[in-house]
Design a protein around this motif. Sequence first.
Motif, short mmCIF file in Angstrom:
data_model
loop_
_atom_site.label_atom_id
_atom_site.label_comp_id
_atom_site.label_asym_id
_atom_site.label_seq_id
_atom_site.Cartn_x
_atom_site.Cartn_y
_atom_site.Cartn_z
N ASN A 292 0.60 -1.15 -0.04
CA ASN A 292 -0.17 -0.11 0.06
C ASN A 292 0.91 1.10 0.06
O ASN A 292 0.38 2.13 -0.81
N THR A 293 2.00 1.25 0.89
CA THR A 293 2.81 2.44 0.87
C THR A 293 3.38 2.79 -0.47
O THR A 293 3.66 3.97 -0.87
N VAL A 294 3.86 1.59 -1.03
CA VAL A 294 4.62 1.72 -2.44
C VAL A 294 3.69 2.27 -3.52
O VAL A 294 3.99 3.40 -3.98
N VAL A 295 2.64 1.91 -3.53
CA VAL A 295 1.40 2.11 -4.61
C VAL A 295 1.15 3.78 -4.28
O VAL A 295 1.11 4.35 -5.19
N THR A 296 0.84 4.15 -3.00
CA THR A 296 0.45 5.34 -2.66
C THR A 296 1.50 6.38 -2.60
O THR A 296 1.25 7.55 -3.19
N TYR B 238 1.42 9.43 -4.98
CA TYR B 238 1.81 10.87 -4.47
C TYR B 238 3.03 11.57 -5.30
O TYR B 238 2.73 12.54 -5.59
N LEU B 239 4.06 10.92 -5.56
CA LEU B 239 5.15 11.55 -6.22
C LEU B 239 4.38 11.94 -7.91
O LEU B 239 5.03 12.77 -8.34
N LEU B 240 3.66 11.30 -8.35
CA LEU B 240 3.22 11.54 -9.62
C LEU B 240 2.12 12.61 -9.59
O LEU B 240 2.43 13.83 -10.56
N LEU B 241 1.37 12.80 -8.56
CA LEU B 241 0.40 13.59 -8.47
C LEU B 241 1.27 15.24 -7.89
O LEU B 241 0.89 16.24 -8.41
N TYR B 242 2.30 15.02 -7.24
CA TYR B 242 3.07 16.10 -6.70
C TYR B 242 3.74 16.63 -8.01
O TYR B 242 4.12 18.05 -7.94
N LEU B 243 3.81 16.14 -8.96
CA LEU B 243 4.47 16.76 -10.35
C LEU B 243 3.44 17.97 -10.78
O LEU B 243 3.80 18.92 -11.62
N PHE B 244 2.09 17.68 -10.41
CA PHE B 244 1.20 18.55 -11.06
C PHE B 244 0.53 19.39 -10.12
O PHE B 244 -0.50 20.43 -10.29
N TYR C 119 1.91 19.59 -2.42
CA TYR C 119 1.98 18.23 -1.76
C TYR C 119 0.96 18.11 -0.81
O TYR C 119 0.45 16.71 -0.62
N SER C 120 0.23 19.12 -0.39
CA SER C 120 -1.11 18.59 0.41
C SER C 120 -2.13 18.07 -0.31
O SER C 120 -2.94 16.99 0.26
N PHE C 121 -2.50 18.37 -1.36
CA PHE C 121 -3.56 18.13 -2.55
C PHE C 121 -3.03 16.72 -2.94
O PHE C 121 -3.85 15.64 -2.83
N SER C 122 -1.83 16.67 -3.20
CA SER C 122 -1.29 15.20 -3.87
C SER C 122 -1.25 14.23 -2.71
O SER C 122 -1.64 13.21 -2.82
N TYR C 123 -0.85 14.64 -1.34
CA TYR C 123 -0.97 13.81 -0.12
C TYR C 123 -2.39 13.33 0.41
O TYR C 123 -3.02 12.06 0.14
N THR C 124 -3.42 14.34 -0.12
CA THR C 124 -4.71 14.00 0.21
C THR C 124 -5.23 12.84 -0.74
O THR C 124 -6.07 11.78 -0.34
N ILE C 125 -5.09 13.17 -2.12
CA ILE C 125 -5.88 12.13 -3.05
C ILE C 125 -5.34 10.89 -2.99
O ILE C 125 -5.86 9.83 -2.69
N SER C 126 -3.81 10.70 -2.60
CA SER C 126 -3.06 9.50 -2.52
C SER C 126 -3.61 8.82 -1.27
O SER C 126 -3.57 7.67 -1.11
N TYR C 127 -3.94 9.68 -0.23
CA TYR C 127 -4.33 9.01 1.03
C TYR C 127 -5.54 8.38 0.85
O TYR C 127 -5.68 7.26 1.53
N VAL C 128 -6.54 9.08 0.29
CA VAL C 128 -7.77 8.42 0.33
C VAL C 128 -7.95 6.98 -0.50
O VAL C 128 -8.48 6.10 -0.13
N ILE C 129 -7.07 7.10 -1.72
CA ILE C 129 -7.00 5.82 -2.52
C ILE C 129 -6.29 4.63 -1.75
O ILE C 129 -6.74 3.57 -1.63
N GLY C 130 -5.28 5.40 -0.86
CA GLY C 130 -4.71 4.18 0.07
C GLY C 130 -5.53 3.49 1.10
O GLY C 130 -5.54 2.51 1.52
#
Length: 134
Positions: free
Chosen positions: A29-33, A37-43, A46-57
């Motif tokens: 789960n950590t590797v996937v999320t 997170y890193l992919l989303l952080y490109l766009f 960090y807080s939005f990237s973290y939130t989206i990846s956290y919910v999917i996690g």
Amino acid sequence: MKVETGHPMWLTKLLNKEFLKFIVSGAVNTVVTYLLYLLLYLFMNYSFSYTISYVIGIFLSYYLNTIFVFKEKLKLKKFIKFPVVYLIQYLINMALMFVLVEQLHVSPVVVPILIIVCTIPITFLISKIIIKGK
């Protein structure tokens, strides 16, 4: 559970099969999320990237913990309760993230890993209570 000679009871319980499977599923789960997170952080920041990846996690975690770790059936009632654990954890994580990034100037790329390591034991216990009902 039989306690091995020379090992404290808490250590034997900590290293039981469920906990080790929890670590493996958590690693997946950590590797996937984290990669998400890193992919989303490109766009986005960090807080939005973290939130989206956290919910999917949360969804991935419920699935892995229910099927792989605790060998229970997926149930809507338990799934609805499951995010409560992560909501509390999320609030703590975001506060830690703010302190580490904004106050201590730790790289936003590294912070999610540090936070996850700190929250593993409590997440295991609360997940077990919700999924197994024990």
